[in-house]
Structure formats: structure tokens, C-alpha cells
Scaffold this motif. Structure first.
Motif, PDB file in Angstrom:
ATOM      1  N   VAL A 166       1.201  -1.227   0.108  1.00 34.20           N
ATOM      2  CA  VAL A 166       0.221   0.438   0.086  1.00 34.20           C
ATOM      3  C   VAL A 166       0.988   1.059   0.279  1.00 34.20           C
ATOM      4  O   VAL A 166       1.480   1.605   0.791  1.00 34.20           O
ATOM      5  CB  VAL A 166      -0.816   0.297   1.017  1.00 34.20           C
ATOM      6  CG1 VAL A 166      -1.431   1.429   1.342  1.00 34.20           C
ATOM      7  CG2 VAL A 166      -2.163  -1.495   0.967  1.00 34.20           C
ATOM      8  N   TYR A 200      -5.541   1.308   1.369  1.00 32.56           N
ATOM      9  CA  TYR A 200      -5.680  -0.271   0.801  1.00 32.56           C
ATOM     10  C   TYR A 200      -7.308  -0.139  -0.346  1.00 32.56           C
ATOM     11  O   TYR A 200      -7.492  -1.246  -0.812  1.00 32.56           O
ATOM     12  CB  TYR A 200      -5.974  -1.548   1.822  1.00 32.56           C
ATOM     13  CG  TYR A 200      -6.467  -2.564   2.498  1.00 32.56           C
ATOM     14  CD1 TYR A 200      -5.295  -3.642   1.173  1.00 32.56           C
ATOM     15  CD2 TYR A 200      -7.331  -2.848   2.096  1.00 32.56           C
ATOM     16  CE1 TYR A 200      -5.997  -4.491   0.816  1.00 32.56           C
ATOM     17  CE2 TYR A 200      -7.790  -4.212   1.844  1.00 32.56           C
ATOM     18  CZ  TYR A 200      -6.853  -5.188   1.157  1.00 32.56           C
ATOM     19  OH  TYR A 200      -7.505  -6.480   0.875  1.00 32.56           O
ATOM     20  N   THR A 257      -7.662  -1.759  -3.850  1.00 35.86           N
ATOM     21  CA  THR A 257      -8.618  -2.646  -4.497  1.00 35.86           C
ATOM     22  C   THR A 257      -9.581  -2.274  -4.540  1.00 35.86           C
ATOM     23  O   THR A 257     -10.195  -3.726  -5.116  1.00 35.86           O
ATOM     24  CB  THR A 257      -7.841  -3.688  -2.437  1.00 35.86           C
ATOM     25  OG1 THR A 257      -8.727  -2.681  -1.849  1.00 35.86           O
ATOM     26  CG2 THR A 257      -6.371  -4.362  -2.193  1.00 35.86           C
TER      27      THR A 257
END
Length: 272
Positions: free
Chosen positions: A29, A62, A66
Motif C-alpha cells: 500500500v 488499501y 483494491t
């Protein structure tokens, strides 16, 4: 003004924005944080302020990397639609506590993210997820209570995580959608290892058990008939559990995905 000296004795460190990569949940990240940096050796150290919010920063990064909705975006989209946290919770089937956590840094599952997008981005309730009915926690409790009366035993049992109750509810909603055109509860269901399960059920358990039934819409005679037929077909917990694991709706939906109500017309179990 905060100040920090270089631990190597060079000079006072300068407060700057620093980009770094940290491993989180198997993902590298990229984050930007406030830090003190030595202009000589480039050594950096986090500030007191950054230490307090670093986990939230990592979680937001994150989610962004994602493809999940970030907390800030959930909050912005909700407000753009003029919804309170309670209204979003009622519409989506999540607990208010979950909405609050997700808006302030907690990471939602892929399944929960899809449900949030359904109501925040796509803008309307999709029949394939809710079976043509608004989600109702009191109705879930009412259907469960009716099953208990038909079966002659409790299915809402403390600490069992609705392992078997959810299967009875799923069949009731699917059959109602097939035969009556809409589900009984408006619940969304997810494909989990142990079969069809109420989506985000852990956040709903207490709300279901404490639901106020004083103003809930009564079950129709046709809905009562469906519940009675399911109870007669599956008088034991293991029977409904095993049957659910043979359903194409569960076998052909990926783990963690929502089970669409379009499977209602393809139920395998023979329920007379």
C-alpha cells in the motif's frame, strides 16, 4: 511548533510529507504521511499527529488500491443522496454500527462493498438482490418466529450464528419470490462456506433478536403456506442445511458473492 532533532546528531529535522510503501493484507500500500526528515541523512520519523491516524490512512489507501469504496467516498455518496447513516443501514440491510465503522476507517468486505455500491452509486434497489421487497429486520424475526412455531423448536439460538436459521429464511425468501413475485424479508444473501447466509449477518444478529414486531407487516396466507411447506419438507436442521448445499444457487455462485434472486426459478429442492 513541534520539533525533533536528528537522533544521529546532525541538526533539527524538518516536517514534511513523506511517501512510503507498507505491506497490508497482502498488498503493498502506498501512503503519504507527515514525518520529520533530517536534511542531512534523510532519516525520517513519524509525527505524533501521524501516529494517531496512520492506521486509518493505510486502510483508506488499501481500499482505494483494491477497488473498495473508501470511508470518505461512502460518506460523500450517502450525503449526496440525502441519507442519514440510519437510513443507509435500513436500506442496505447493514447495522448502523457497520456504516459508522466503514465511514471512519474500517474495511468492508467485497460483498458488503457491492451492496453499498448498489444503493449509493447505482441508485436504486435491484430486484435481483432483494427480491422486489424493501429489507425488513422485523420481518426476518417474524418469519423466523413462524418457522419456530411450525417446527416446534427454536431456530434463533444464541451463539449459533444463524447457521440453520439462515437456510430456512433463504428458502422462504426464494420460494416467495418464485411463487408470489417478491421475497418475504427483502434480505440479501451471500455465498459462504456453510451455505447461503444473510449478508453481513454478524452485524444483524442483535437487531434481529431485538426486533420490534408491533408494526411489522403481517405474513399473508400464501407466505404462511410456504413456511409450513418448508418446515414439513425439512423438519430437522441438518436436512435444510444439506439441501441448501445442493442448490445450484450456492454451487454456481462464488464464495463471498451475493446470491441473486434470479436463482429462485431454479431451486433444486422439491418442496410440495
Amino acid at each position: 511548533m513541534n520539533q525533533m532533532n536528528c537522533p544521529k546528531g546532525h541538526c533539527a529535522m524538518e516536517e514534511k510529507k513523506v511517501q512510503r510503501t507498507v505491506p497490508f493484507k497482502g498488498v503493498q500500500v502506498n501512503i503519504i504521511e507527515d514525518a520529520f526528515v533530517c536534511p542531512v541523512c534523510k532519516l525520517s520519523a513519524g509525527t505524533v499527529q501521524s501516529a494517531g491516524k496512520i492506521q486509518q490512512t493505510i486502510a483508506e489507501a488499501y481500499r482505494q488500491q483494491t477497488g473498495l469504496l473508501t470511508g470518505k467516498k461512502i460518506k460523500r455518496l450517502r450525503k449526496e443522496k440525502g441519507m442519514t447513516q440510519a437510513e443507509l443501514a435500513e436500506l442496505s440491510g447493514f447495522g448502523v454500527a457497520s456504516i459508522k465503522r466503514w465511514e471512519t476507517g474500517a474495511i468492508q468486505s467485497q460483498s458488503a462493498d457491492k451492496t453499498l455500491r448498489l444503493h449509493l452509486i447505482e441508485g436504486s434497489q435491484e430486484d435481483s438482490f432483494t427480491g422486489n421487497r424493501n429489507f425488513s429486520i422485523p420481518r426476518i424475526r417474524l418469519v423466523a418466529n413462524t418457522f419456530e412455531a411450525a417446527l416446534g423448536r427454536a431456530i434463533l439460538i444464541a451463539n449459533d450464528q444463524m447457521l440453520f436459521a439462515a437456510k430456512y429464511l433463504w428458502y422462504a425468501d426464494m420460494m416467495a419470490k418464485r411463487e408470489l413475485g417478491r421475497s418475504m424479508t427483502g434480505a440479501t444473501y451471500a455465498n459462504l462456506t456453510y451455505g447461503p447466509q444473510l449478508n453481513n449477518y454478524k452485524d444483524l444478529l442483535d437487531d434481529i433478536r431485538n426486533a420490534d414486531l408491533s408494526k411489522v407487516e403481517d405474513l399473508t396466507s400464501n407466505e404462511l403456506s410456504i413456511i409450513q411447506r418448508i418446515a414439513e419438507t425439512f423438519p430437522e436442521d441438518r436436512m435444510v442445511y444439506d439441501a441448501a448445499h445442493k442448490e445450484l444457487a450456492w454451487l454456481e455462485t462464488r464464495t463471498g458473492e451475493l446470491i441473486l434472486y434470479t436463482w429462485a426459478d431454479k431451486l433444486v429442492a422439491k418442496i410440495n
